[in-house]
Write a protein that holds these residues in place. Structure first.
Motif, PDB file in Angstrom:
ATOM      1  N   UNK A 154       0.849  -1.140  -0.022  1.00  0.00           N
ATOM      2  CA  UNK A 154       0.164   0.039  -0.121  1.00  0.00           C
ATOM      3  C   UNK A 154       0.865   1.137  -0.097  1.00  0.00           C
ATOM      4  N   UNK A 155       2.007   0.908   0.348  1.00  0.00           N
ATOM      5  CA  UNK A 155       3.338   2.360   0.266  1.00  0.00           C
ATOM      6  C   UNK A 155       3.369   2.674  -1.345  1.00  0.00           C
ATOM      7  N   UNK A 156       3.186   1.690  -2.156  1.00  0.00           N
ATOM      8  CA  UNK A 156       3.529   2.077  -3.520  1.00  0.00           C
ATOM      9  C   UNK A 156       2.676   2.072  -4.316  1.00  0.00           C
ATOM     10  N   UNK A 157       2.540   2.938  -5.566  1.00  0.00           N
ATOM     11  CA  UNK A 157       1.532   2.839  -6.698  1.00  0.00           C
ATOM     12  C   UNK A 157       2.312   2.506  -7.924  1.00  0.00           C
ATOM     13  N   UNK A 158       2.261   1.288  -8.329  1.00  0.00           N
ATOM     14  CA  UNK A 158       2.817   0.772  -9.562  1.00  0.00           C
ATOM     15  C   UNK A 158       2.040   0.586 -11.034  1.00  0.00           C
ATOM     16  N   UNK A 159       0.818   1.452 -10.700  1.00  0.00           N
ATOM     17  CA  UNK A 159      -0.220   1.413 -11.732  1.00  0.00           C
ATOM     18  C   UNK A 159       0.257   2.157 -12.917  1.00  0.00           C
ATOM     19  N   UNK A 160       1.072   2.999 -12.908  1.00  0.00           N
ATOM     20  CA  UNK A 160       1.371   3.886 -13.915  1.00  0.00           C
ATOM     21  C   UNK A 160       2.353   3.227 -14.970  1.00  0.00           C
ATOM     22  N   UNK A 161       2.988   1.935 -14.615  1.00  0.00           N
ATOM     23  CA  UNK A 161       3.738   1.060 -15.499  1.00  0.00           C
ATOM     24  C   UNK A 161       2.920   0.582 -16.631  1.00  0.00           C
ATOM     25  N   UNK A 162       3.069   1.045 -17.866  1.00  0.00           N
ATOM     26  CA  UNK A 162       2.599   0.553 -18.991  1.00  0.00           C
ATOM     27  C   UNK A 162       3.508  -0.618 -19.489  1.00  0.00           C
ATOM     28  N   UNK A 163       4.567  -0.865 -19.647  1.00  0.00           N
ATOM     29  CA  UNK A 163       5.482  -1.684 -20.167  1.00  0.00           C
ATOM     30  C   UNK A 163       6.861  -1.612 -19.210  1.00  0.00           C
ATOM     31  N   UNK A 164       6.876  -3.005 -18.722  1.00  0.00           N
ATOM     32  CA  UNK A 164       8.214  -3.468 -18.041  1.00  0.00           C
ATOM     33  C   UNK A 164       8.977  -4.428 -18.893  1.00  0.00           C
ATOM     34  N   UNK A 165       9.947  -4.083 -19.287  1.00  0.00           N
ATOM     35  CA  UNK A 165      10.858  -5.023 -20.129  1.00  0.00           C
ATOM     36  C   UNK A 165      11.812  -5.691 -19.365  1.00  0.00           C
ATOM     37  N   UNK A 166      12.270  -6.986 -19.269  1.00  0.00           N
ATOM     38  CA  UNK A 166      13.233  -7.681 -18.526  1.00  0.00           C
ATOM     39  C   UNK A 166      14.133  -8.376 -19.587  1.00  0.00           C
ATOM     40  N   UNK A 167      15.474  -8.164 -19.430  1.00  0.00           N
ATOM     41  CA  UNK A 167      16.333  -8.688 -20.428  1.00  0.00           C
ATOM     42  C   UNK A 167      17.542  -9.316 -19.755  1.00  0.00           C
ATOM     43  N   UNK A 168      18.605  -9.652 -20.651  1.00  0.00           N
ATOM     44  CA  UNK A 168      19.959  -9.910 -20.026  1.00  0.00           C
ATOM     45  C   UNK A 168      20.252 -11.299 -19.280  1.00  0.00           C
ATOM     46  N   UNK A 169      19.266 -11.917 -18.932  1.00  0.00           N
ATOM     47  CA  UNK A 169      19.268 -13.377 -18.200  1.00  0.00           C
ATOM     48  C   UNK A 169      18.016 -13.938 -18.132  1.00  0.00           C
ATOM     49  N   UNK A 170      18.144 -15.181 -17.986  1.00  0.00           N
ATOM     50  CA  UNK A 170      16.629 -15.839 -17.741  1.00  0.00           C
ATOM     51  C   UNK A 170      16.122 -15.533 -16.298  1.00  0.00           C
ATOM     52  N   UNK A 171      14.869 -15.254 -16.391  1.00  0.00           N
ATOM     53  CA  UNK A 171      14.290 -14.814 -15.331  1.00  0.00           C
ATOM     54  C   UNK A 171      13.286 -16.047 -14.682  1.00  0.00           C
ATOM     55  N   UNK A 172      13.746 -16.223 -13.588  1.00  0.00           N
ATOM     56  CA  UNK A 172      12.858 -17.529 -12.623  1.00  0.00           C
ATOM     57  C   UNK A 172      11.399 -17.452 -12.932  1.00  0.00           C
ATOM     58  N   UNK A 173      10.716 -18.505 -13.068  1.00  0.00           N
ATOM     59  CA  UNK A 173       9.354 -18.647 -13.438  1.00  0.00           C
ATOM     60  C   UNK A 173       8.609 -17.886 -12.407  1.00  0.00           C
ATOM     61  N   UNK A 174       8.924 -17.982 -11.096  1.00  0.00           N
ATOM     62  CA  UNK A 174       8.249 -17.546  -9.908  1.00  0.00           C
ATOM     63  C   UNK A 174       8.298 -15.986  -9.819  1.00  0.00           C
ATOM     64  N   UNK A 175       9.355 -15.359 -10.384  1.00  0.00           N
ATOM     65  CA  UNK A 175       9.655 -14.048 -10.093  1.00  0.00           C
ATOM     66  C   UNK A 175       8.793 -13.452 -11.382  1.00  0.00           C
ATOM     67  N   UNK A 176       8.686 -14.136 -12.520  1.00  0.00           N
ATOM     68  CA  UNK A 176       7.951 -13.333 -13.674  1.00  0.00           C
ATOM     69  C   UNK A 176       6.607 -13.584 -13.346  1.00  0.00           C
ATOM     70  N   UNK A 177       6.044 -14.713 -12.732  1.00  0.00           N
ATOM     71  CA  UNK A 177       4.661 -14.783 -12.450  1.00  0.00           C
ATOM     72  C   UNK A 177       4.185 -13.696 -11.612  1.00  0.00           C
ATOM     73  N   UNK A 178       5.228 -13.398 -10.505  1.00  0.00           N
ATOM     74  CA  UNK A 178       4.798 -12.314  -9.538  1.00  0.00           C
ATOM     75  C   UNK A 178       4.689 -11.093 -10.082  1.00  0.00           C
ATOM     76  N   UNK A 179       5.222 -10.641 -10.774  1.00  0.00           N
ATOM     77  CA  UNK A 179       5.360  -9.518 -11.604  1.00  0.00           C
ATOM     78  C   UNK A 179       4.195  -9.280 -12.595  1.00  0.00           C
TER      79      UNK A 179
END
Length: 488
Positions: free
Chosen positions: A248-273
Motif C-alpha cells: 500500500x506504500x507504493x503505486x505501480x499502476x502507471x507502469x505500462x511496459x516493463x521489459x526484462x532482459x540480459x538473463x533468464x528470469x525465474x518463473x516464480x519471479x515472472x509470475x509475481x510481476x
C-alpha cells in the motif's frame, strides 16, 4: 536510415518544442530539455578543444548520473563514438580494454596506459564557450560496448548502425513519446545505454538511479508515475520482498511496459510481476548486444508458454546439435542466430572473433524451440554464465588468476545463486595461497561481480596436457558438494 537525423538533432528538435519539459532526474536534481541541449553544446565544444572529432572514441568511466548522459550526448554532437565502462572497473581491466582501441579522450578516469588525454568526473567546460547549436554531424558508430572475452581477454562490440537512431526502436518495444522512463540498471550496460538512447529520441523524462535500491526504485515509480522501463531479473527479484512487505506504500499502476532482459528470469519471479502489473505490461526480450536476432514474448504469451523467451521477431535463429544438425522441436541444442539476409551487419568485434558455424553466430546459449516456434533457454554453455544479468567468462577470471606467480593451474565455473542467478566459483592449484589472498589479488584486476564467491584448492592439476578441462563435470561435482549436508 539516411532520412533519420542523428540523435542530437532529434533531441534539439524536442528541446525547441518543449524546452521546459524535464529531461533527466537523478538524485533529486532535474534538468530540462533546454538545459540538457545547451549544456551539451558547451560540453561538446570543450571536448572538441581536447581533440575529439568525428569517428573518435571517447571512453566514459562514470556512474549513473546526469553527467553520464551529458557526456554521451556531447560526444554524439561531435560525431564521436561513446564507449562506456563501469566506474568500478579496476585499472588492470580498464587498461586491457583501452589497448583495443585507444580513445581520444577518457571522461572520469586517468588512462592507466598513459596514452589518452582525460578529464575528471566533475569536469566543467569553460563558461566562455558558446552553448549555441553545433553543425549537424553523424557519428559512424552509435556505441561501442565492452564485454569480457571467451578467450580470457576483453572485447569491444561496435554497433552496426550510426547515430541516426530511429524512434522506431522504441515504438516496437511499446514505448511512447514523452514516457517517464526509469533507468535502474547501469548505463554502461547495453540495456541501460540503449534504453537511454530510446528515451532521448522520444522525449522521455529519464529518471536515473545512481545505484539500485529497492525502496528507492518503488518510490521513484510512485512519485514520477513511471510508465516505461527496462530492467533485469535480479532487480525484479530483489524488489519483490520490499513491495510485498508494504504494497500500500507504493503505486505501480502507471507502469505500462516493463521489459526484462540480459538473463533468464525465474518463473516464480515472472509470475509475481505479471500478478502485480498484469500480463499486458510485462514483456521479455532475448538477444545479444550484437543484435543479430531477437525474440519477444508478452505476458499473455508467457502464460500459455511458461518459461519461454518468445518468438523470433528480428533476424533468424535455429538450434543445432553438436554435429551441426538442426534440432527438432523439443530437443535441446546450441542456439545460433544471424541477421536477416540482405541486411547490413549489426555489430563488429574488436579484440575477438565470433563463434560461427556456416555464417550463423552463437552466444553460447543452450535451448530448444517448441512446436509453436517459441524458444526456451536451458542453460549457457559452461564457458559463459550471467551474474545479475551481466555476462561472465570463466577464461577471463582464469587469465587473471594465472597472473599470480604461485598459481599452477586453475578452473572457474558458475554455480547457482538464489539472487544473482549464478556466481563464480574458483578451484586453484597453488602453493602458499589462501582464499583471502586470491580474492585480494583478483580485486585489483576484475570488476566486483566477476570475483569468485568461494575459492577452493586442489593438490592436482586441473587440466590435461592439452590444456583441456572437464568443466561440466567439475561444475556438477562442485554443486553436489556444496549442496551436501556437511557443507551447510
Amino acid at each position: 536510415m539516411a532520412d533519420v537525423p542523428p540523435i542530437p538533432t532529434q533531441f534539439s528538435t524536442l528541446a525547441e518544442s518543449e524546452p521546459d519539459a524535464p529531461a533527466i532526474t537523478c538524485a533529486g536534481r532535474t534538468i530540462t530539455r533546454r538545459e540538457l541541449d545547451a549544456s551539451t553544446n558547451r560540453l561538446a565544444r570543450a571536448y572538441g578543444e581536447l581533440g575529439v572529432g568525428q569517428g573518435d572514441y571517447v571512453t566514459i568511466v562514470l556512474p549513473n548520473s546526469i553527467e553520464f548522459v551529458q557526456a554521451v550526448l556531447a560526444i554524439w554532437k561531435l560525431g564521436g563514438i561513446p564507449q562506456p565502462l563501469s566506474a568500478l572497473m579496476p585499472d588492470a581491466e580498464l587498461a586491457a580494454l583501452l589497448e583495443l582501441r585507444p580513445p581520444k579522450l577518457i571522461v572520469g578516469r586517468n588512462d592507466p596506459n598513459g596514452v589518452s588525454r582525460s578529464v575528471a568526473a566533475d569536469f566543467t567546460p569553460d563558461a566562455a564557450l558558446s552553448d549555441e547549436a553545433l553543425p549537424e554531424i553523424v557519428s559512424p558508430v552509435l556505441k561501442a560496448m565492452a564485454s569480457g572475452g571467451s578467450t580470457g581477454r576483453p572485447k569491444l562490440i561496435e554497433a552496426g548502425i550510426d547515430s541516426r537512431f530511429s524512434p522506431l526502436a522504441g515504438y516496437v518495444m511499446g514505448s511512447a513519446d514523452g514516457d517517464v522512463n526509469l533507468m535502474s540498471v547501469p548505463l554502461t550496460h547495453n540495456t541501460g545505454f540503449t534504453t537511454m538512447a530510446i528515451g532521448l529520441v522520444q522525449g522521455h523524462h529519464l529518471v536515473v538511479m545512481p545505484r539500485f535500491d529497492a525502496h528507492e526504485f518503488l518510490r521513484l515509480v510512485t512519485e514520477h508515475r513511471v510508465s516505461f522501463l527496462s530492467t533485469v531479473p535480479t532487480i525484479m527479484q530483489r524488489l519483490l520482498p520490499v513491495y510485498r512487505a508494504n504494497p500500500d506504500s507504493y503505486d505501480l499502476s502507471s507502469i505500462r511496459r516493463l521489459w526484462h532482459v540480459a538473463a533468464p528470469c525465474p518463473p516464480s519471479v515472472k509470475q509475481a510481476w505479471i500478478d502485480i502489473l498484469g500480463p499486458d505490461a510485462v514483456w521479455e526480450l532475448y538477444g545479444g548486444t550484437e543484435l543479430q536476432a531477437l525474440t519477444f514474448i508478452s505476458g499473455d504469451q508467457w502464460l500459455t508458454h511458461p518459461g519461454s523467451v518468445g518468438v523470433v521477431v528480428a533476424g533468424e535463429m535455429k538450434v543445432l546439435d553438436d554435429d551441426g544438425n538442426e534440432c527438432p522441436p523439443g530437443e535441446t541444442g546450441e542456439i545460433y542466430m544471424r541477421r536477416s539476409p540482405g541486411t547490413s551487419p549489426t555489430y563488429r568485434y574488436i579484440g575477438a572473433t565470433a563463434k560461427q558455424r556456416d555464417g550463423w553466430d552463437s552466444l553460447g546459449d543452450l535451448g530448444y524451440f517448441d512446436e509453436d516456434g517459441f524458444l526456451y533457454l536451458n542453460d549457457r554453455r559452461v564457458d559463459m554464465f550471467t551474474v545479475g544479468g551481466r555476462n561472465v567468462y570463466p577464461a577471463e577470471i582464469e587469465s587473471a588468476l594465472s597472473a599470480h606467480p604461485n598459481v599452477l593451474s586453475c578452473l572457474v565455473v558458475g554455480i547457482p545463486h538464489e539472487d544473482l542467478g549464478q556466481v563464480p566459483h574458483a578451484i586453484v592449484q597453488a602453493d602458499g595461497l589462501d582464499e583471502a589472498t586470491v580474492i585480494e589479488f583478483l580485486s585489483d584486476r576484475l570488476d566486483g561481480y566477476k570475483l569468485p564467491r568461494e575459492v577452493e584448492f586442489s593438490d592436482t592439476p586441473l587440466r590435461d596436457d592439452a590444456g583441456k578441462a572437464r568443466r561440466s563435470a567439475v561444475r556438477d561435482e562442485v554443486i553436489a558438494r556444496l549442496q551436501a549436508p556437511s557443507h551447510r
